[in-house]
Design a protein around this motif. Structure first.
Motif, PDB file in Angstrom:
ATOM      1  N   ALA A  39       0.863  -1.183   0.000  1.00  0.00           N
ATOM      2  CA  ALA A  39       0.000   0.000   0.000  1.00  0.00           C
ATOM      3  C   ALA A  39       0.900   1.235   0.000  1.00  0.00           C
ATOM      4  N   THR A  40       0.301   2.387  -0.152  1.00  0.00           N
ATOM      5  CA  THR A  40       1.013   3.663  -0.089  1.00  0.00           C
ATOM      6  C   THR A  40       0.177   4.628   0.736  1.00  0.00           C
ATOM      7  N   THR A  41       0.829   5.386   1.606  1.00  0.00           N
ATOM      8  CA  THR A  41       0.079   6.392   2.347  1.00  0.00           C
ATOM      9  C   THR A  41      -0.314   7.522   1.403  1.00  0.00           C
ATOM     10  N   VAL A  42      -1.484   8.093   1.656  1.00  0.00           N
ATOM     11  CA  VAL A  42      -1.952   9.285   0.944  1.00  0.00           C
ATOM     12  C   VAL A  42      -1.819  10.481   1.885  1.00  0.00           C
ATOM     13  N   ASN A  43      -2.290  10.277   3.128  1.00  0.00           N
ATOM     14  CA  ASN A  43      -2.096  11.285   4.164  1.00  0.00           C
ATOM     15  C   ASN A  43      -2.097  10.615   5.531  1.00  0.00           C
ATOM     16  N   VAL A  44      -1.568  11.339   6.522  1.00  0.00           N
ATOM     17  CA  VAL A  44      -1.498  10.820   7.886  1.00  0.00           C
ATOM     18  C   VAL A  44      -1.960  11.882   8.868  1.00  0.00           C
ATOM     19  N   SER A  45      -2.434  11.421  10.018  1.00  0.00           N
ATOM     20  CA  SER A  45      -2.782  12.300  11.130  1.00  0.00           C
ATOM     21  C   SER A  45      -2.438  11.568  12.416  1.00  0.00           C
ATOM     22  N   ALA A  46      -2.655  12.214  13.531  1.00  0.00           N
ATOM     23  CA  ALA A  46      -2.381  11.580  14.822  1.00  0.00           C
ATOM     24  C   ALA A  46      -3.298  10.384  15.061  1.00  0.00           C
ATOM     25  N   GLN A  47      -4.478  10.401  14.457  1.00  0.00           N
ATOM     26  CA  GLN A  47      -5.466   9.365  14.731  1.00  0.00           C
ATOM     27  C   GLN A  47      -5.609   8.314  13.650  1.00  0.00           C
ATOM     28  N   GLY A  48      -4.986   8.550  12.468  1.00  0.00           N
ATOM     29  CA  GLY A  48      -5.175   7.563  11.422  1.00  0.00           C
ATOM     30  C   GLY A  48      -4.394   7.866  10.160  1.00  0.00           C
ATOM     31  N   VAL A  49      -4.701   7.090   9.127  1.00  0.00           N
ATOM     32  CA  VAL A  49      -3.982   7.185   7.868  1.00  0.00           C
ATOM     33  C   VAL A  49      -4.937   6.850   6.728  1.00  0.00           C
ATOM     34  N   LEU A  50      -4.716   7.485   5.588  1.00  0.00           N
ATOM     35  CA  LEU A  50      -5.427   7.121   4.369  1.00  0.00           C
ATOM     36  C   LEU A  50      -4.443   6.356   3.503  1.00  0.00           C
ATOM     37  N   LEU A  51      -4.765   5.083   3.214  1.00  0.00           N
ATOM     38  CA  LEU A  51      -3.888   4.225   2.427  1.00  0.00           C
ATOM     39  C   LEU A  51      -4.498   3.955   1.056  1.00  0.00           C
ATOM     40  N   GLN A  52      -3.636   3.912   0.067  1.00  0.00           N
ATOM     41  CA  GLN A  52      -4.024   3.530  -1.291  1.00  0.00           C
ATOM     42  C   GLN A  52      -3.502   2.127  -1.541  1.00  0.00           C
ATOM     43  N   THR A  53      -4.384   1.242  -2.037  1.00  0.00           N
ATOM     44  CA  THR A  53      -3.997  -0.153  -2.247  1.00  0.00           C
ATOM     45  C   THR A  53      -4.830  -0.773  -3.365  1.00  0.00           C
ATOM     46  N   LEU A  54      -4.353  -1.848  -3.914  1.00  0.00           N
ATOM     47  CA  LEU A  54      -5.081  -2.569  -4.959  1.00  0.00           C
ATOM     48  C   LEU A  54      -6.090  -3.550  -4.371  1.00  0.00           C
ATOM     49  N   PHE A  55      -6.085  -3.684  -3.058  1.00  0.00           N
ATOM     50  CA  PHE A  55      -6.869  -4.724  -2.404  1.00  0.00           C
ATOM     51  C   PHE A  55      -8.033  -4.138  -1.614  1.00  0.00           C
ATOM     52  N   ALA A  56      -9.171  -4.807  -1.688  1.00  0.00           N
ATOM     53  CA  ALA A  56     -10.381  -4.354  -0.995  1.00  0.00           C
ATOM     54  C   ALA A  56     -10.477  -4.987   0.387  1.00  0.00           C
ATOM     55  N   PHE A  57     -10.973  -4.212   1.323  1.00  0.00           N
ATOM     56  CA  PHE A  57     -11.251  -4.695   2.668  1.00  0.00           C
ATOM     57  C   PHE A  57     -12.643  -4.233   3.056  1.00  0.00           C
ATOM     58  N   LYS A  58     -13.136  -4.705   4.169  1.00  0.00           N
ATOM     59  CA  LYS A  58     -14.486  -4.359   4.622  1.00  0.00           C
ATOM     60  C   LYS A  58     -14.431  -3.285   5.693  1.00  0.00           C
ATOM     61  N   LYS A  59     -15.451  -2.458   5.698  1.00  0.00           N
ATOM     62  CA  LYS A  59     -15.586  -1.443   6.743  1.00  0.00           C
ATOM     63  C   LYS A  59     -15.651  -2.148   8.098  1.00  0.00           C
ATOM     64  N   SER A  60     -15.023  -1.563   9.080  1.00  0.00           N
ATOM     65  CA  SER A  60     -14.945  -2.044  10.473  1.00  0.00           C
ATOM     66  C   SER A  60     -13.907  -3.140  10.692  1.00  0.00           C
ATOM     67  N   GLN A  61     -13.262  -3.641   9.635  1.00  0.00           N
ATOM     68  CA  GLN A  61     -12.181  -4.614   9.825  1.00  0.00           C
ATOM     69  C   GLN A  61     -11.017  -3.937  10.532  1.00  0.00           C
ATOM     70  N   VAL A  62     -10.363  -4.657  11.413  1.00  0.00           N
ATOM     71  CA  VAL A  62      -9.152  -4.161  12.053  1.00  0.00           C
ATOM     72  C   VAL A  62      -7.971  -4.834  11.363  1.00  0.00           C
ATOM     73  N   LEU A  63      -7.062  -3.996  10.857  1.00  0.00           N
ATOM     74  CA  LEU A  63      -5.947  -4.489  10.053  1.00  0.00           C
ATOM     75  C   LEU A  63      -4.604  -4.160  10.697  1.00  0.00           C
ATOM     76  N   PRO A  64      -3.700  -5.122  10.762  1.00  0.00           N
ATOM     77  CA  PRO A  64      -2.325  -4.810  11.141  1.00  0.00           C
ATOM     78  C   PRO A  64      -1.656  -4.105   9.952  1.00  0.00           C
ATOM     79  N   ILE A  65      -1.005  -2.987  10.218  1.00  0.00           N
ATOM     80  CA  ILE A  65      -0.326  -2.248   9.152  1.00  0.00           C
ATOM     81  C   ILE A  65       1.103  -1.914   9.562  1.00  0.00           C
ATOM     82  N   MET A  66       1.915  -1.668   8.546  1.00  0.00           N
ATOM     83  CA  MET A  66       3.277  -1.205   8.771  1.00  0.00           C
ATOM     84  C   MET A  66       3.498  -0.041   7.813  1.00  0.00           C
ATOM     85  N   ILE A  67       4.094   1.026   8.301  1.00  0.00           N
ATOM     86  CA  ILE A  67       4.399   2.191   7.477  1.00  0.00           C
ATOM     87  C   ILE A  67       5.889   2.451   7.557  1.00  0.00           C
ATOM     88  N   LYS A  68       6.512   2.581   6.377  1.00  0.00           N
ATOM     89  CA  LYS A  68       7.941   2.905   6.303  1.00  0.00           C
ATOM     90  C   LYS A  68       8.049   4.410   6.054  1.00  0.00           C
TER      91      LYS A  68
END
Length: 118
Positions: A39-68
Motif C-alpha cells: 500500500a502507499t500512504t496518501v495522508n497521515v494524522s495523529a489518529q489515522g492514515v489514508l492508504l491507497q492499495t489494490l486490495f479491498a477490505f471491509k468497513k470495520s475490519q481491524v488491520l495490522p499495518i506497517m508504514i515505512k
C-alpha cells in the motif's frame, strides 16, 4: 435526529485532526490469509492514515499495518492496528480511511507533529 444533524456530526468527526499529505510505503497484513499486501500512504494524522492499495477490505475490519516513514533523512518503521472507517472505490484501486486502534505512543506523537508540520 434528522439527516442534517447526522451529516454535521460526520463532517466534524472526519476533520478533527490535522492531516498531511505524504507518500510512504506501507503494508497491510490480510486478516484472512496473513498475506502481506503493499500500500502507499496518501495522508497521515495523529489518529489515522489514508492508504491507497489494490486490495479491498471491509468497513470495520481491524488491520495490522506497517508504514515505512522517511523523515529528515531517517527511516522509521511504524507498526499499528487500525480499523477501516471508510473506503473509496476508485477506477484502479481503493483508498482506505483507517483509524488507529493500537499504536505506540511515540509513533502517534510523531504522526501528530508531522501532520502539524513541526
Amino acid at each position: 435526529m434528522n439527516i442534517e444533524e447526522l451529516l454535521e456530526d460526520n463532517d466534524t468527526q472526519k476533520r478533527r485532526h490535522t492531516r498531511r499529505n505524504v507518500k510512504w510505503k506501507a503494508f497491510i497484513k490480510s486478516p484472512s490469509n496473513n498475506q502481506v499486501l503493499p500500500a502507499t500512504t496518501v495522508n497521515v494524522s495523529a489518529q489515522g492514515v489514508l492508504l491507497q492499495t489494490l486490495f479491498a477490505f471491509k468497513k470495520s475490519q481491524v488491520l495490522p499495518i506497517m508504514i515505512k516513514a522517511r523523515y529528515q533523512g531517517k527511516n522509521l518503521i511504524i507498526y499499528a492496528k487500525a480499523e477501516v472507517r471508510h473506503i473509496i472505490i476508485r477506477t484502479y484501486d481503493f483508498q482506505l480511511g483507517l483509524q488507529f486502534t493500537d499504536i505506540k505512543k511515540n509513533d502517534q506523537e510523531f504522526f501528530s507533529r508531522f501532520a502539524e508540520g513541526i
